[in-house]
Design a protein around this motif. Structure first.
Motif, PDB file in Angstrom:
ATOM      1  N   ARG A 112      31.792  35.597  42.291  1.00 26.49           N
ATOM      2  CA  ARG A 112      33.028  36.283  42.694  1.00 26.49           C
ATOM      3  C   ARG A 112      32.690  37.564  43.448  1.00 26.49           C
ATOM      4  O   ARG A 112      31.583  38.118  43.329  1.00 26.49           O
TER       5      ARG A 112
ATOM      6  N   ALA B 271      34.636  41.293  43.823  1.00 30.55           N
ATOM      7  CA  ALA B 271      35.743  41.969  43.136  1.00 30.55           C
ATOM      8  C   ALA B 271      35.962  43.387  43.668  1.00 30.55           C
ATOM      9  O   ALA B 271      35.690  44.366  42.978  1.00 30.55           O
ATOM     10  N   PRO B 272      36.454  43.510  44.888  1.00 25.45           N
ATOM     11  CA  PRO B 272      36.620  44.850  45.459  1.00 25.45           C
ATOM     12  C   PRO B 272      37.863  45.573  44.933  1.00 25.45           C
ATOM     13  O   PRO B 272      38.808  44.941  44.472  1.00 25.45           O
ATOM     14  N   SER B 273      37.809  46.895  45.005  1.00 23.38           N
ATOM     15  CA  SER B 273      38.976  47.721  44.684  1.00 23.38           C
ATOM     16  C   SER B 273      39.607  48.147  46.006  1.00 23.38           C
ATOM     17  O   SER B 273      38.905  48.659  46.876  1.00 23.38           O
TER      18      SER B 273
ATOM     19  N   GLU C 277      40.503  44.291  42.285  1.00 24.67           N
ATOM     20  CA  GLU C 277      40.414  45.185  41.122  1.00 24.67           C
ATOM     21  C   GLU C 277      41.240  46.445  41.408  1.00 24.67           C
ATOM     22  O   GLU C 277      40.717  47.475  41.830  1.00 24.67           O
TER      23      GLU C 277
ATOM     24  N   TYR D 120      37.800  49.798  33.730  1.00 22.12           N
ATOM     25  CA  TYR D 120      36.979  48.861  34.509  1.00 22.12           C
ATOM     26  C   TYR D 120      36.247  47.902  33.576  1.00 22.12           C
ATOM     27  O   TYR D 120      36.270  46.686  33.763  1.00 22.12           O
TER      28      TYR D 120
ATOM     29  N   VAL E 258      37.011  43.901  33.672  1.00 24.86           N
ATOM     30  CA  VAL E 258      36.021  43.084  34.370  1.00 24.86           C
ATOM     31  C   VAL E 258      35.495  41.973  33.443  1.00 24.86           C
ATOM     32  O   VAL E 258      35.310  40.833  33.863  1.00 24.86           O
TER      33      VAL E 258
ATOM     34  N   ARG F 232      26.560  41.603  42.094  1.00 22.88           N
ATOM     35  CA  ARG F 232      27.084  42.941  42.407  1.00 22.88           C
ATOM     36  C   ARG F 232      25.926  43.916  42.581  1.00 22.88           C
ATOM     37  O   ARG F 232      24.760  43.581  42.331  1.00 22.88           O
TER      38      ARG F 232
ATOM     39  N   LEU G  39      25.591  48.961  39.179  1.00 22.45           N
ATOM     40  CA  LEU G  39      26.317  48.497  37.991  1.00 22.45           C
ATOM     41  C   LEU G  39      25.391  47.833  36.965  1.00 22.45           C
ATOM     42  O   LEU G  39      25.858  47.280  35.973  1.00 22.45           O
TER      43      LEU G  39
HETATM   44  N1  GLU Z   1      35.499  46.723  41.565  1.00 18.47           N
HETATM   45  C1  GLU Z   1      34.149  47.145  41.589  1.00 18.47           C
HETATM   46  C2  GLU Z   1      33.867  47.879  42.890  1.00 18.47           C
HETATM   47  O1  GLU Z   1      34.640  47.790  43.833  1.00 18.47           O
HETATM   48  C3  GLU Z   1      33.171  45.991  41.451  1.00 18.47           C
HETATM   49  C4  GLU Z   1      32.949  45.642  40.043  1.00 18.47           C
HETATM   50  C5  GLU Z   1      32.022  44.470  39.766  1.00 18.47           C
HETATM   51  O2  GLU Z   1      31.598  43.762  40.677  1.00 18.47           O
HETATM   52  O3  GLU Z   1      31.747  44.257  38.575  1.00 18.47           O
HETATM   53  O4  GLU Z   1      32.867  48.557  42.963  1.00 18.47           O
END
Ligand code: GLU
Length: 303
Positions: free
Chosen positions: A6, A8-10, A42, A210, A214, A228, A232
């Motif tokens: 996946r 998962a951008p904010s 996200e 978060y 997540v 990712r 992280l």
């Molecule tokens: N939403 C997070 C971001 O934009 C990514 C989180 C993830 O991939 O676990 O940095």
């Protein structure tokens, strides 16, 4: 189980080259394994999320050649799921309300007898002021407060899921952590307490965090491989603990290198100069973007 990755951008700013790298990597891995690539928005931070950034995310990713199944999960629509998990953890006595602000935490953590404040994945490791305040009180008998941040009692949580006798938690790392960590990554409950501390699981302004969202969403979307950035990597231990607490599977993790600017600094949302939209406007092609992030389609593992 279908190999599933996946992105998962904010939607709090434009996607830049670092996002492009992450998304392309997750997409290519899924394609090469004959699996699925999913997109998740996200947007729990509603004070910073904007509809136009979300639209631009879709536009940029499509332009890069990515496809994903619809409908796309948006975290802002999943609060009832997060509430359910918080109720569960609250009723097991694992959460407590915290009334400390940043200044209180910094002051308590750097009190003379404490030495320099220790830093964890979410900043200063919480010194436990409110945990001590609530000690001996059975909070689970009260209603879960919705207007205060809730912290996880990490010592209690780790004891519950890992116990004394067991070595603790672990996860498979298929990429590399910032210190080149790879393979079977194991950690002890003691490490969780001393290097992460009681982290916030539900923020006052968003009713979740978060970390909680997540973990629940990766499980709901049956993600088998979380791709990712290395920034992280430390959060993965938090996620493994939450997965164990909530009876969710632990996926494999693939933390990748970060795309940096010419000065070696990691790209941030405000790095509009590296925004994909800007390169698009200047006439670059998706292949140019792949080349710019050092993407070598012949290599199977991008570390
Ligand atoms: N939403 C997070 C971001 O934009 C990514 C989180 C993830 O991939 O676990 O940095």
């Amino acid at each position: 189980m279908t190999f599933t990755t996946r992105f998962a951008p904010s939607p709090t700013g434009p996607l830049h080259l670092g996002h492009a790298y992450s998304a392309l990597l997750a997409y290519d891995m899924a394609v090469s394994e004959g699996g699925d690539f999913l997109l998740r928005i996200e947007d729990i931070d509603q004070s910073r999320s904007r509809a136009h950034w979300e639209d631009q995310i879709y536009g940029d990713l499509k332009w890069l050649g990515l496809t994903w199944p619809e409908p796309v999960i948006r975290q802002s629509e999943r609060q009832p799921i997060y509430d359910q998990a918080l109720d569960d953890l609250w009723s097991r006595g694992l959460l407590y309300p915290c009334s400390c602000n940043r200044k209180d935490i910094a002051a308590a953590a750097s009190a003379p007898q404490e030495g320099a404040p220790l830093l964890g994945p979410d900043g200063i490791i919480y010194p436990g002021t409110c945990r001590v305040r609530w000690q001996g009180i059975d909070l689970s008998r009260r209603a879960r407060p919705k207007d205060q941040p809730l912290r996880l009692n990490i010592a209690k949580a780790a004891q519950l899921v890992f116990g004394d006798a067991k070595p603790g938690g672990s996860f498979p790392e298929l990429g590399l952590g910032p210190m080149k960590e790879s393979g079977h990554i194991a950690f002890t409950p003691y490490e969780l307490q001393t290097t992460i501390g009681d982290f916030v699981l539900s923020r006052r302004d968003m009713g979740t965090s978060y970390h909680l969202s997540v973990v629940l969403d990766d499980a709901a979307q049956k993600i088998t491989h979380v791709v990712r950035g290395q920034d992280l990597f430390e959060a993965a231990r938090i996620h493994v603990l939450l997965q164990a607490l909530l009876d969710l599977p632990t996926p494999a993790y693939f933390h990748h290198r970060l795309i940096r600017d010419d000065a070696g600094k990691r790209l941030a949302k405000r790095d509009d100069a590296r925004a994909i939209a800007k390169y698009r406007a200047e006439g670059a092609s998706p292949q140019d973007i792949r080349a710019m992030v050092g993407f070598d389609p012949c290599r199977s593992l991008h570390r």
